[in-house]
Design a protein around this motif. Structure first.
Motif, PDB file in Angstrom:
ATOM      1  N   ASN A  67      12.120 -11.837  11.247  1.00  0.00           N
ATOM      2  CA  ASN A  67      10.608 -12.889  12.845  1.00  0.00           C
ATOM      3  C   ASN A  67      10.774 -13.522  12.790  1.00  0.00           C
ATOM      4  O   ASN A  67       9.610 -14.530  12.989  1.00  0.00           O
ATOM      5  CB  ASN A  67      10.480 -11.731  12.920  1.00  0.00           C
ATOM      6  N   GLY A  68      11.222 -14.471  11.046  1.00  0.00           N
ATOM      7  CA  GLY A  68      10.557 -16.030  10.667  1.00  0.00           C
ATOM      8  C   GLY A  68       8.975 -15.616   9.575  1.00  0.00           C
ATOM      9  O   GLY A  68       9.100 -17.259   9.562  1.00  0.00           O
ATOM     10  N   GLU A  69       8.945 -14.697   9.654  1.00  0.00           N
ATOM     11  CA  GLU A  69       7.940 -14.553   8.713  1.00  0.00           C
ATOM     12  C   GLU A  69       7.871 -14.386   7.114  1.00  0.00           C
ATOM     13  O   GLU A  69       9.656 -14.343   6.694  1.00  0.00           O
ATOM     14  CB  GLU A  69       6.812 -12.919   9.142  1.00  0.00           C
ATOM     15  N   LEU A  70       7.265 -14.584   6.117  1.00  0.00           N
ATOM     16  CA  LEU A  70       7.745 -14.521   4.177  1.00  0.00           C
ATOM     17  C   LEU A  70       7.065 -13.626   4.637  1.00  0.00           C
ATOM     18  O   LEU A  70       6.514 -12.292   5.577  1.00  0.00           O
ATOM     19  CB  LEU A  70       6.468 -15.403   3.984  1.00  0.00           C
ATOM     20  N   ILE A  71       7.984 -12.346   3.283  1.00  0.00           N
ATOM     21  CA  ILE A  71       7.241 -11.313   2.766  1.00  0.00           C
ATOM     22  C   ILE A  71       5.986 -11.146   2.673  1.00  0.00           C
ATOM     23  O   ILE A  71       5.520 -12.124   1.736  1.00  0.00           O
ATOM     24  CB  ILE A  71       8.748 -10.865   1.742  1.00  0.00           C
ATOM     25  N   PRO A  72       5.409 -10.482   3.351  1.00  0.00           N
ATOM     26  CA  PRO A  72       3.658 -10.243   2.550  1.00  0.00           C
ATOM     27  C   PRO A  72       3.444  -9.509   1.345  1.00  0.00           C
ATOM     28  O   PRO A  72       4.051  -8.379   0.981  1.00  0.00           O
ATOM     29  CB  PRO A  72       3.243  -9.322   3.790  1.00  0.00           C
ATOM     30  N   THR A  73       2.418 -10.268   0.857  1.00  0.00           N
ATOM     31  CA  THR A  73       2.297  -9.525  -0.254  1.00  0.00           C
ATOM     32  C   THR A  73       1.371  -8.600   0.117  1.00  0.00           C
ATOM     33  O   THR A  73       0.942  -8.099   0.810  1.00  0.00           O
ATOM     34  CB  THR A  73       1.322 -10.486  -1.526  1.00  0.00           C
ATOM     35  N   LEU A  74       0.985  -7.352  -1.015  1.00  0.00           N
ATOM     36  CA  LEU A  74       0.016  -6.327  -1.187  1.00  0.00           C
ATOM     37  C   LEU A  74      -1.106  -6.990  -0.681  1.00  0.00           C
ATOM     38  O   LEU A  74      -1.945  -6.429   0.244  1.00  0.00           O
ATOM     39  CB  LEU A  74       0.100  -4.965  -2.259  1.00  0.00           C
ATOM     40  N   LYS A  75      -1.934  -7.913  -1.774  1.00  0.00           N
ATOM     41  CA  LYS A  75      -2.693  -8.425  -1.425  1.00  0.00           C
ATOM     42  C   LYS A  75      -3.119  -8.825   0.196  1.00  0.00           C
ATOM     43  O   LYS A  75      -4.261  -8.528   0.386  1.00  0.00           O
ATOM     44  CB  LYS A  75      -3.203  -9.721  -1.935  1.00  0.00           C
ATOM     45  N   GLU A  76      -2.041  -9.857   0.480  1.00  0.00           N
ATOM     46  CA  GLU A  76      -2.505 -10.393   2.498  1.00  0.00           C
ATOM     47  C   GLU A  76      -2.557  -9.626   2.761  1.00  0.00           C
ATOM     48  O   GLU A  76      -3.282  -9.355   3.860  1.00  0.00           O
ATOM     49  CB  GLU A  76      -0.921 -10.956   2.384  1.00  0.00           C
ATOM     50  N   VAL A  77      -1.824  -8.301   2.644  1.00  0.00           N
ATOM     51  CA  VAL A  77      -1.554  -7.361   4.082  1.00  0.00           C
ATOM     52  C   VAL A  77      -3.038  -6.315   4.185  1.00  0.00           C
ATOM     53  O   VAL A  77      -3.832  -6.560   4.918  1.00  0.00           O
ATOM     54  CB  VAL A  77      -0.605  -6.585   3.290  1.00  0.00           C
ATOM     55  N   LEU A  78      -3.831  -5.777   2.701  1.00  0.00           N
ATOM     56  CA  LEU A  78      -4.542  -5.506   2.556  1.00  0.00           C
ATOM     57  C   LEU A  78      -6.127  -6.143   2.895  1.00  0.00           C
ATOM     58  O   LEU A  78      -7.162  -5.946   3.299  1.00  0.00           O
ATOM     59  CB  LEU A  78      -5.185  -5.178   0.458  1.00  0.00           C
ATOM     60  N   LYS A  79      -6.326  -8.242   2.930  1.00  0.00           N
ATOM     61  CA  LYS A  79      -6.845  -8.368   3.600  1.00  0.00           C
ATOM     62  C   LYS A  79      -6.730  -8.315   5.098  1.00  0.00           C
ATOM     63  O   LYS A  79      -7.640  -8.813   5.914  1.00  0.00           O
ATOM     64  CB  LYS A  79      -6.843  -9.926   2.877  1.00  0.00           C
ATOM     65  N   LEU A  80      -5.291  -8.422   6.054  1.00  0.00           N
ATOM     66  CA  LEU A  80      -5.293  -8.073   7.049  1.00  0.00           C
ATOM     67  C   LEU A  80      -6.232  -7.079   7.403  1.00  0.00           C
ATOM     68  O   LEU A  80      -6.881  -7.503   8.855  1.00  0.00           O
ATOM     69  CB  LEU A  80      -3.772  -8.365   7.043  1.00  0.00           C
ATOM     70  N   VAL A  81      -4.972  -5.570   6.643  1.00  0.00           N
ATOM     71  CA  VAL A  81      -5.299  -5.295   7.273  1.00  0.00           C
ATOM     72  C   VAL A  81      -7.724  -4.623   7.722  1.00  0.00           C
ATOM     73  O   VAL A  81      -8.852  -4.500   8.663  1.00  0.00           O
ATOM     74  CB  VAL A  81      -5.713  -3.436   6.827  1.00  0.00           C
ATOM     75  N   ASN A  82      -7.950  -4.987   6.673  1.00  0.00           N
ATOM     76  CA  ASN A  82      -9.676  -5.129   6.175  1.00  0.00           C
ATOM     77  C   ASN A  82     -10.434  -4.323   6.348  1.00  0.00           C
ATOM     78  O   ASN A  82     -11.294  -4.485   7.017  1.00  0.00           O
ATOM     79  CB  ASN A  82     -10.627  -6.353   6.614  1.00  0.00           C
ATOM     80  N   GLY A  83      -9.823  -2.474   6.211  1.00  0.00           N
ATOM     81  CA  GLY A  83     -10.693  -1.507   7.131  1.00  0.00           C
ATOM     82  C   GLY A  83     -10.793  -1.198   8.256  1.00  0.00           C
ATOM     83  O   GLY A  83     -11.215  -0.252   8.773  1.00  0.00           O
ATOM     84  N   LYS A  84      -9.648  -2.407   9.134  1.00  0.00           N
ATOM     85  CA  LYS A  84     -10.373  -2.065  10.527  1.00  0.00           C
ATOM     86  C   LYS A  84      -9.339  -0.212  10.920  1.00  0.00           C
ATOM     87  O   LYS A  84      -9.664   0.027  11.911  1.00  0.00           O
ATOM     88  CB  LYS A  84      -9.133  -2.713  11.364  1.00  0.00           C
ATOM     89  N   VAL A  85      -8.155  -0.511  10.047  1.00  0.00           N
ATOM     90  CA  VAL A  85      -7.144   1.375  10.136  1.00  0.00           C
ATOM     91  C   VAL A  85      -6.859   1.795   8.991  1.00  0.00           C
ATOM     92  O   VAL A  85      -6.830   1.015   8.589  1.00  0.00           O
ATOM     93  CB  VAL A  85      -6.309   0.642  11.076  1.00  0.00           C
ATOM     94  N   PRO A  86      -6.787   3.017   8.629  1.00  0.00           N
ATOM     95  CA  PRO A  86      -6.609   4.040   7.152  1.00  0.00           C
ATOM     96  C   PRO A  86      -5.311   3.078   7.246  1.00  0.00           C
ATOM     97  O   PRO A  86      -4.281   3.043   7.843  1.00  0.00           O
ATOM     98  CB  PRO A  86      -6.140   5.712   7.824  1.00  0.00           C
ATOM     99  N   ILE A  87      -5.154   2.900   6.236  1.00  0.00           N
ATOM    100  CA  ILE A  87      -3.590   2.669   5.227  1.00  0.00           C
ATOM    101  C   ILE A  87      -2.953   3.726   4.491  1.00  0.00           C
ATOM    102  O   ILE A  87      -3.789   4.224   3.605  1.00  0.00           O
ATOM    103  CB  ILE A  87      -3.296   1.181   4.509  1.00  0.00           C
ATOM    104  N   LEU A  88      -1.755   3.995   4.912  1.00  0.00           N
ATOM    105  CA  LEU A  88      -0.530   4.868   3.724  1.00  0.00           C
ATOM    106  C   LEU A  88       0.497   4.309   3.089  1.00  0.00           C
ATOM    107  O   LEU A  88       0.705   3.989   3.559  1.00  0.00           O
ATOM    108  CB  LEU A  88      -0.111   6.366   4.804  1.00  0.00           C
ATOM    109  N   LEU A  89      -0.046   4.473   1.538  1.00  0.00           N
ATOM    110  CA  LEU A  89       0.522   2.946   1.325  1.00  0.00           C
ATOM    111  C   LEU A  89       1.362   3.815   0.090  1.00  0.00           C
ATOM    112  O   LEU A  89       1.115   5.184  -0.431  1.00  0.00           O
ATOM    113  CB  LEU A  89      -0.030   2.461  -0.155  1.00  0.00           C
ATOM    114  N   GLU A  90       3.083   3.160   0.191  1.00  0.00           N
ATOM    115  CA  GLU A  90       3.942   3.715  -0.744  1.00  0.00           C
ATOM    116  C   GLU A  90       4.647   3.080  -1.375  1.00  0.00           C
ATOM    117  O   GLU A  90       4.870   2.397  -1.370  1.00  0.00           O
ATOM    118  CB  GLU A  90       5.334   4.953   0.416  1.00  0.00           C
ATOM    119  N   ILE A  91       4.413   3.725  -2.445  1.00  0.00           N
ATOM    120  CA  ILE A  91       4.646   3.019  -3.592  1.00  0.00           C
ATOM    121  C   ILE A  91       6.353   3.133  -4.393  1.00  0.00           C
ATOM    122  O   ILE A  91       6.204   4.040  -4.169  1.00  0.00           O
ATOM    123  CB  ILE A  91       3.845   3.342  -4.828  1.00  0.00           C
ATOM    124  N   LYS A  92       7.098   2.836  -3.856  1.00  0.00           N
ATOM    125  CA  LYS A  92       8.463   2.766  -4.150  1.00  0.00           C
ATOM    126  C   LYS A  92       8.815   2.200  -5.723  1.00  0.00           C
ATOM    127  O   LYS A  92       8.680   1.173  -6.240  1.00  0.00           O
ATOM    128  CB  LYS A  92       9.657   1.767  -2.848  1.00  0.00           C
TER     129      LYS A  92
END
Length: 156
Positions: A85-110
């Protein structure tokens, strides 16, 4: 708010709210989930040095403009690899900053090895550091019990 109320009272968008131009585990999919009030399930894997990135597949082939294994990449490689879709692969740090507690996160470590592979210890440590400083509702899971046990050392 308890765990059940936080995580079971609303839909959770698997890999974000994706489809068409909102590719799974992308910033667009996470923004759409937030906009719709959905919790977010996301996948975390480590680059060669254990840097946590949000990506589901072990191979780049299906979702990006490159081929090869995700865990062979360095952080600098990320600026040349684009999701379809043209975006770069996000880092976890970026995603946590984006979500910023607005909704719950279920994080799977693979863990691509399924045993506690090379560099997975660094991934767990670096993920735990980010998780520990995150202020929003977040739960962690892994299908590898060794990863869960190791995470408990850093993020009880």
């Amino acid at each position: 708010m308890d765990f059940r109320e936080t995580f079971l009272s609303r839909p959770i968008a698997h890999r974000g709210y994706h489809g068409k131009k909102k590719l799974e585990n992308s910033r667009a999919a996470f923004k759409a989930a937030i906009l719709n009030g959905f919790g977010i399930e996301l996948d975390v894997q480590g680059l060669r040095n254990g840097c946590p990135v949000v990506f589901h597949d072990y191979s780049l082939d299906r979702l990006t403009n490159k081929k090869g294994k995700l865990n062979n990449l360095t952080f600098n490689d990320l600026e040349h690899i684009f999701l379809k879709n043209g975006e770069l692969i996000p880092t976890l740090k970026e995603v946590l900053k984006l979500v910023n507690g607005k909704v719950p996160i279920l994080l799977e470590i693979k863990d691509p090895t399924g045993v506690f592979g090379e560099n997975i210890g660094e991934l767990v440590k670096k993920s735990a550091h980010l998780i520990n400083s995150y202020k929003g509702p977040l739960a962690v899971m892994s299908f590898n019990p060794i990863v869960v046990r190791e995470l408990e050392k850093y993020s009880p």
